[in-house]
Design a protein around this motif. Structure first.
Motif, short mmCIF file in Angstrom:
data_model
loop_
_atom_site.label_atom_id
_atom_site.label_comp_id
_atom_site.label_asym_id
_atom_site.label_seq_id
_atom_site.Cartn_x
_atom_site.Cartn_y
_atom_site.Cartn_z
N ARG A 119 -10.21 -1.17 -3.09
CA ARG A 119 -9.94 -1.49 -4.49
C ARG A 119 -8.53 -2.06 -4.54
O ARG A 119 -7.59 -1.45 -4.03
N VAL A 120 -8.37 -3.22 -5.17
CA VAL A 120 -7.08 -3.92 -5.16
C VAL A 120 -6.71 -4.43 -6.54
O VAL A 120 -7.56 -4.56 -7.43
N LYS A 121 -5.41 -4.70 -6.69
CA LYS A 121 -4.91 -5.42 -7.84
C LYS A 121 -4.25 -6.69 -7.31
O LYS A 121 -3.44 -6.64 -6.38
N LEU A 122 -4.61 -7.81 -7.89
CA LEU A 122 -4.09 -9.10 -7.46
C LEU A 122 -3.14 -9.63 -8.53
O LEU A 122 -3.48 -9.65 -9.71
N TYR A 123 -1.96 -10.03 -8.12
CA TYR A 123 -0.95 -10.58 -9.03
C TYR A 123 -0.74 -12.05 -8.71
O TYR A 123 -0.79 -12.47 -7.56
N LYS A 164 0.85 -1.19 0.00
CA LYS A 164 0.00 0.00 0.00
C LYS A 164 0.89 1.23 0.00
O LYS A 164 1.79 1.35 0.83
N LYS A 165 0.66 2.11 -0.95
CA LYS A 165 1.49 3.31 -1.13
C LYS A 165 2.96 2.93 -1.28
O LYS A 165 3.86 3.61 -0.78
N GLY A 166 3.21 1.79 -1.94
CA GLY A 166 4.56 1.34 -2.18
C GLY A 166 5.24 0.68 -1.00
O GLY A 166 6.40 0.26 -1.09
N ILE A 202 -3.96 -18.72 -6.40
CA ILE A 202 -3.26 -18.27 -5.19
C ILE A 202 -2.55 -16.95 -5.50
O ILE A 202 -1.74 -16.86 -6.41
N ILE A 203 -2.85 -15.94 -4.72
CA ILE A 203 -2.33 -14.59 -4.96
C ILE A 203 -0.88 -14.50 -4.48
O ILE A 203 -0.57 -14.90 -3.35
N SER A 204 -0.01 -13.97 -5.34
CA SER A 204 1.38 -13.76 -4.90
C SER A 204 1.56 -12.36 -4.33
O SER A 204 2.36 -12.14 -3.42
N ARG A 205 0.81 -11.37 -4.86
CA ARG A 205 0.97 -10.00 -4.39
C ARG A 205 -0.36 -9.25 -4.49
O ARG A 205 -1.10 -9.42 -5.46
N ILE A 206 -0.65 -8.45 -3.48
CA ILE A 206 -1.85 -7.62 -3.46
C ILE A 206 -1.42 -6.17 -3.38
O ILE A 206 -0.69 -5.78 -2.46
N SER A 207 -1.85 -5.38 -4.35
CA SER A 207 -1.60 -3.94 -4.31
C SER A 207 -2.90 -3.26 -3.93
O SER A 207 -3.92 -3.41 -4.61
N ILE A 208 -2.87 -2.51 -2.81
CA ILE A 208 -4.08 -1.89 -2.26
C ILE A 208 -4.10 -0.41 -2.64
O ILE A 208 -3.11 0.30 -2.46
#
Length: 564
Positions: free
Chosen positions: A174-178, A159-161, A186-192
């Protein structure tokens, strides 16, 4: 004469056709659009890069349509969560960009250039969190589809880097799932997404005019919800909106471009901050009569979409009801019985329908992903990496609950240990070798009149994340739990470190609900531990607008938790 009339009509027709063709061709390059569904009105665009040059970028949307958009040097650019340069973006990459006016303000992507090859972390999904259950996250995608994915011990949240614990996730984020490959769930990274998702205010006002060209609505007789009541805002108000934002009246959705037909009607609008500009997130056209309640939800009938309040009032809700929880817009399925809230209903007699439901509830944990607790008690035994509490107290349902059995907790070199008497951090070695570790039964302690110390502990399970230690135990009976939002922060010679809290609410054990206060509340932080993302922070790290969970003894703050 007839020839002259024909010529005039022909000229007018040609002029109209010319203007129409000009508008259409002008919209083709994406810099300006008459189409109400353009990304300029939505405020964002998602899709694939087709071209990029020194001034513009051409993006093909997932839904179709190609747009050439200004990309100024001031735009914030990221790839894989890291700061990037314009030259790093290549044709074929998928991007998400936020737009203000006719220019991109923020854009991000991930590093896969060959779409037939999936590098680790390259598959991506975007959406709004709809449901969280321990290791399971359901998001609602931009296409309106619900998709469920899973987290593991290796899942990273940003979140915020910055790396943050998964416990900071909220329903409504709101998120981006990688993902590491195209077939895994299975999510490796979540950007919030940052604070732009948060609802800043709730307005009520009468529509004066609607500017469809600039996507703005002009209101008069404007009021803002503050401390559980409507307060007047002097003068009119102009607020921006997106063409695809939801507009409802009595549960029926209407297109945003039909707002102009509701001139003179009162509306409720949930407002968020979009790059420093107030923007409407949700809007409901008010019905005939307004009734407000501050009460607890007693029961919910999902079949009839009715909720019963503790005062036995029945209020219907629907897809159009603005539901705000943890300062985020959530859907109706996020409602829970026993929740406290502020309800704005319209109708008469028994036919009440909720236009707005504002849920008060805050807890130490946002969801059941979190396992955080707050303990207080006597430090009966301190050894290397372990503390035993005698007659410990635990915050349970927003009140202190005492236990007779001793409780063993664990700390490590990464635990924040704060001496509240000396106002300083100490090391884990100092904690178990110096004056904090006392054996009251020893002759050494008796001769020197040494006593056990006491502490407030913020834990993740049985691991202590933050502990504040002091020589004497406070009266826990006098303490209360409070939630609210930071209004101001000061530090001066008279009072020291002090914050003012707006929208403050105290927990009442007698009524088992959060009770709103009628005015702002001041809290002193001179002897408090302040926690954010499982870490100890200083009062200087607090920001106006932060949501807080507070344990306080009247004016004196004891434990302050910053809610994301």
């Amino acid at each position: 004469m007839m020839k002259r009339i024909f010529s005039r009509k022909t000229a007018i027709l040609m002029l109209v056709l010319t203007l129409v063709c000009t508008a259409i061709s002008y919209g083709a390059d994406g810099i300006a659009q008459s189409d109400l569904n353009t990304p300029y009105r939505a405020g964002y665009i998602e899709g694939y890069i087709k071209e990029i040059d020194s001034e513009t970028i051409t993006i093909e949307r997932y839904e179709g349509g190609v747009y050439k958009i200004l990309l100024p040097t001031t735009a914030a650019l990221q790839i894989d969560g890291q700061q990037a340069k314009r030259i790093d973006f290549k044709p074929g990459m998928e991007v998400y960009a936020e737009i203000k006016g006719r220019s991109i303000q923020y854009m991000d992507s991930f590093s896969t250039q060959n779409l037939g090859y999936i590098k680790p972390g390259s598959k991506m999904r975007t959406g709004t969190i709809k449901f969280i259950d321990r290791n399971q996250i359901t998001i609602n995608t931009p296409m309106g589809k619900d998709e469920t994915y899973y987290i593991s011990p290796a899942t990273v949240a940003l979140k915020k880097g910055q790396n943050v614990p998964l416990s900071v996730l909220y329903i409504g984020d709101r998120v981006k799932l990688y993902f590491d490959n195209i077939t895994t769930d299975i999510i490796s990274r979540i950007s919030i997404e940052g604070d732009s998702i948060k609802i800043e205010d709730l307005y009520k006002g009468k529509i004066v005019t609607v500017d469809e060209l600039e996507n703005a609505i002009f209101l008069e007789n404007v009021k803002v919800l503050s401390e559980g009541k409507w307060e007047d805002i002097k003068g009119g108000l102009r607020i921006s909106y997106s063409s695809d934002f939801p507009v409802y009246i009595e549960g029926y959705e209407i297109p945003a471009n039909n707002l102009k037909y509701y001139k003179g009607k009162e509306i409720y609008a949930a407002i968020k901050d979009f790059f420093g500009e107030a923007k409407i997130e949700r809007l409901v056209v008010k019905g005939a009569y307004e009734t407000t309640y501050s009460d607890k939800i007693k029961d919910i009938n999902w079949f009839s979409e009715n909720l019963e309040l503790a005062n036995n009032r029945n209020i219907a809700f629907n897809d159009g009801t603005i539901i705000i929880k943890s300062n985020r817009i959530v859907d109706k399925y996020s409602l829970n019985s026993k929740s406290d809230g502020f309800f704005i209903a319209n109708g008469k007699g028994k036919g009440l329908v909720a236009d707005v439901i504002y849920i008060y509830n805050e807890d130490i944990n946002n969801t059941n992903i979190g396992q955080n607790n707050i303990y207080a008690g006597r430090l009966d035994e301190i050894v290397e990496y372990s503390v035993k509490l005698k007659n410990p107290f635990l915050v349970s349902k927003h009140q202190w609950e005492g236990f007779e059995d001793a409780k063993e907790l664990y700390y490590d070199n990464d635990t924040f240990i704060y001496d509240l008497e000396e106002d300083k951090l100490i090391t884990s070695k100092e904690f178990y070798t110096k004056r904090y570790a006392v054996d009251e039964d020893s002759e050494y302690a008796k001769d020197r009149n040494l006593r056990d110390w006491y502490g407030y502990m913020y834990t993740d399970g049985d691991r202590i994340s933050v502990i504040g230690v002091q020589e004497k135990l406070d009266s826990l009976l006098r303490q209360r739990m409070t939630i609210g939002t930071v209004e101001s922060i000061i530090d001066n010679n008279l009072v020291g470190k002090e914050i003012t809290i707006r929208e403050a609410k105290d927990w009442s054990s007698r009524h088992e609900k959060w009770i709103p206060k009628e005015m702002s509340l001041k809290v002193n932080l001179n002897k408090a531990i302040i926690i954010k993302q499982d870490k100890l922070i200083t009062y200087q790290d607090l920001e106006v607008g932060d949501s807080l969970y507070i344990i306080r003894d009247d004016y004196k703050g004891k434990v302050i938790i910053v809610k994301e």
